[in-house]
Design a protein around this motif. Structure first.
Motif, PDB file in Angstrom:
ATOM      1  N   GLU A 333     -50.971  36.296  23.013  1.00  0.00           N
ATOM      2  CA  GLU A 333     -51.283  34.958  22.522  1.00  0.00           C
ATOM      3  C   GLU A 333     -52.360  35.023  21.437  1.00  0.00           C
ATOM      4  O   GLU A 333     -52.260  34.374  20.382  1.00  0.00           O
ATOM      5  CB  GLU A 333     -51.741  34.083  23.684  1.00  0.00           C
ATOM      6  CG  GLU A 333     -51.882  32.610  23.348  1.00  0.00           C
ATOM      7  CD  GLU A 333     -50.544  31.912  23.222  1.00  0.00           C
ATOM      8  OE1 GLU A 333     -50.498  30.861  22.556  1.00  0.00           O
ATOM      9  OE2 GLU A 333     -49.554  32.426  23.775  1.00  0.00           O
ATOM     10  N   ASP A 334     -53.394  35.821  21.681  1.00  0.00           N
ATOM     11  CA  ASP A 334     -54.461  35.975  20.682  1.00  0.00           C
ATOM     12  C   ASP A 334     -53.941  36.659  19.420  1.00  0.00           C
ATOM     13  O   ASP A 334     -54.352  36.311  18.291  1.00  0.00           O
ATOM     14  CB  ASP A 334     -55.621  36.776  21.269  1.00  0.00           C
ATOM     15  CG  ASP A 334     -56.312  36.021  22.385  1.00  0.00           C
ATOM     16  OD1 ASP A 334     -56.193  34.769  22.435  1.00  0.00           O
ATOM     17  OD2 ASP A 334     -56.992  36.665  23.229  1.00  0.00           O
ATOM     18  N   THR A 335     -53.022  37.624  19.576  1.00  0.00           N
ATOM     19  CA  THR A 335     -52.461  38.310  18.404  1.00  0.00           C
ATOM     20  C   THR A 335     -51.663  37.346  17.548  1.00  0.00           C
ATOM     21  O   THR A 335     -51.771  37.350  16.294  1.00  0.00           O
ATOM     22  CB  THR A 335     -51.590  39.479  18.860  1.00  0.00           C
ATOM     23  OG1 THR A 335     -52.360  40.357  19.703  1.00  0.00           O
ATOM     24  CG2 THR A 335     -51.066  40.277  17.673  1.00  0.00           C
ATOM     25  N   TYR A 337     -52.117  34.199  17.329  1.00  0.00           N
ATOM     26  CA  TYR A 337     -53.063  33.282  16.690  1.00  0.00           C
ATOM     27  C   TYR A 337     -53.685  33.914  15.438  1.00  0.00           C
ATOM     28  O   TYR A 337     -53.799  33.277  14.381  1.00  0.00           O
ATOM     29  CB  TYR A 337     -54.146  32.899  17.688  1.00  0.00           C
ATOM     30  CG  TYR A 337     -55.271  32.099  17.093  1.00  0.00           C
ATOM     31  CD1 TYR A 337     -55.071  30.787  16.676  1.00  0.00           C
ATOM     32  CD2 TYR A 337     -56.524  32.675  16.926  1.00  0.00           C
ATOM     33  CE1 TYR A 337     -56.116  30.068  16.109  1.00  0.00           C
ATOM     34  CE2 TYR A 337     -57.562  31.953  16.367  1.00  0.00           C
ATOM     35  CZ  TYR A 337     -57.364  30.644  15.951  1.00  0.00           C
ATOM     36  OH  TYR A 337     -58.398  29.931  15.395  1.00  0.00           O
ATOM     37  N   GLN A 338     -54.046  35.190  15.525  1.00  0.00           N
ATOM     38  CA  GLN A 338     -54.636  35.862  14.374  1.00  0.00           C
ATOM     39  C   GLN A 338     -53.604  36.048  13.263  1.00  0.00           C
ATOM     40  O   GLN A 338     -53.925  35.976  12.061  1.00  0.00           O
ATOM     41  CB  GLN A 338     -55.206  37.224  14.807  1.00  0.00           C
ATOM     42  CG  GLN A 338     -56.369  37.131  15.788  1.00  0.00           C
ATOM     43  CD  GLN A 338     -57.578  36.427  15.194  1.00  0.00           C
ATOM     44  OE1 GLN A 338     -57.788  36.450  13.957  1.00  0.00           O
ATOM     45  NE2 GLN A 338     -58.352  35.766  16.063  1.00  0.00           N
ATOM     46  N   SER A 391     -53.541  28.357  19.462  1.00  0.00           N
ATOM     47  CA  SER A 391     -52.225  28.944  19.189  1.00  0.00           C
ATOM     48  C   SER A 391     -51.259  27.886  18.700  1.00  0.00           C
ATOM     49  O   SER A 391     -50.482  28.104  17.775  1.00  0.00           O
ATOM     50  CB  SER A 391     -51.688  29.605  20.454  1.00  0.00           C
ATOM     51  OG  SER A 391     -52.567  30.648  20.847  1.00  0.00           O
TER      52      SER A 391
END
Length: 396
Positions: A333-335, A337-338, A391
């Motif tokens: 999820e963080d990937t 978003y980035q 996200s």
């Protein structure tokens, strides 16, 4: 209360239901009143039943007119104590008689308003408070009094004897408050009367015809002043009498209101005593809880800081796998978003963004599906996956 009395009470209180309450009350009474001693004896009720009861036998110190008197009493503890109040009797000795009063019967039975309140609410009562009420009532109305002793009169000498016979004359008995007034002394013998001397004729005529004194006339001003003063005093006395009568009526009404409100005040006092006892118990519990919390806080502060990575530990293989899947899901999820931020900043071309987003989304979907399957196998509630706010904004 020593150990011998404690063991003896523990044995004789076997027929009683509330042994702990009676033991506690006995300890308080024997500590405060050293003139009372416990024992057992047979008590006969009014219906003829004879029951072996616990008895407090001794005296109560009662101050009266500057002196302290020891009033002998018997305090019986019934089997239903404390649901039933104790039975109190005045036990006079051979040199005493019972004085009947407002709270003491002719047979010595003591009946106090505190006992009536005990029957209504036995929770806020105690044996020590009952004995204090007895002392207060006995101070106002002594329940016993000493018997009157009559001194035997001394023998009087036989008629015809005198001091010349060799025996001293008997003394008269002392006068007492019960005896009548002392006899008046006999008058001395009268002297022999002598005939009066004849008076001269002139003096006899003057004594026979005295000149009368004329009365003084009444002053009209003084008579009028006396009449006005009498009238004014009569009006003042009448007004004062009316004011006194009104004040007496008002005081009688107040006295009646106070007498009618006395049971309510007594009931409220009993309720307040119960509330006070409950508050004291709650305060003790709260103090104990605070001390325990302070002790635990000090122990926790003395410990070292725990390792964050070891705070959450799974207990089975399935839970460990589920924990790993959730961690990988959040990392994906963080990937994503980035990647979205890099696309908006023109640092990543669109085709490369779509390629990586498609691969990561497929991997995230598989991990979430496997996590839901494991949670269903463990019997945990499953919910659809949710995305973080950053996200969702990146996807937009």
């Amino acid at each position: 209360m020593n150990d011998v009395v404690h063991r003896w009470l523990d044995q004789v209180l076997a027929p009683y239901a509330e042994r702990a309450r009676i033991m506690r009350d006995m300890e308080h009474v024997l500590t405060e009143y050293h003139t009372l001693r416990p024992r057992t004896d047979m008590f006969t009720y009014d219906d003829g039943r004879c029951v072996l009861l616990l008895l407090l036998d001794g005296t109560l110190p009662v101050p009266f007119r500057g002196q302290v008197y020891q009033i002998p009493v018997h305090v019986w503890i019934p089997r239903a104590y404390p649901a039933e109040p104790p039975i109190v009797y005045v036990a006079p000795t051979q040199n005493m008689v019972v004085c009947r009063g407002s709270c003491v019967g002719p047979d010595g039975r003591v009946r106090l308003p505190y006992m009536d309140a005990w029957e209504r609410k036995p929770e806020g009562t105690s044996l020590t408070e009952l004995l204090r009420e007895c002392q207060t009532v006995f101070h106002l109305e002594p329940p016993v009094m000493a018997k009157h002793r009559e001194n035997p009169a001394r023998a009087s000498p036989a008629p015809g004897t005198s001091a010349a016979d060799g025996a001293p004359p008997a003394r008269p008995p002392k006068a007492s408050s019960a005896a009548g007034p002392p006899a008046a002394p006999s008058p001395p013998p009268a002297a022999p009367e002598r005939p009066p001397k004849p008076a001269p004729p002139a003096a006899a005529e003057e004594r026979a015809a005295p000149t009368p004194t004329p009365p003084r006339p009444v002053n009209p001003g003084i008579a009028e002043l006396q009449a006005r003063v009498h009238a004014k005093l009569s009006r003042s006395v009448a007004e004062t009498q009316d004011a006194v009568n009104q004040a007496m009526e008002h005081l009688e009404r107040l006295c009646g209101d106070l007498e009618r409100g006395r049971p309510a005040m007594d009931d409220e006092m009993q309720r307040l005593r119960v509330v006070r006892d409950l508050c004291m118990v709650d305060a003790e519990r709260l103090d104990a809880t605070i001390q325990q919390a302070q002790q635990q806080t000090a122990e926790l502060q003395a410990r070292a800081d725990p390792d964050v990575d070891h705070m959450l530990c799974p207990t089975s293989i399935a839970e460990n796998q589920l924990l790993q899947l959730m961690a990988e899901d959040l990392a994906l999820e963080d990937t994503l978003y980035q990647l979205g931020r890099a696309l908006y900043a023109d640092q990543l071309p669109l085709d490369r963004f779509l390629k990586h987003a498609r691969i990561l989304s497929r991997d995230q979907f598989m991990k979430r599906a496997l996590a839901q399957k494991i949670a269903a196998g463990l019997g945990w509630p499953t919910s659809p996956p949710t995305r973080a706010p950053h996200s969702s904004s990146a996807r937009e």
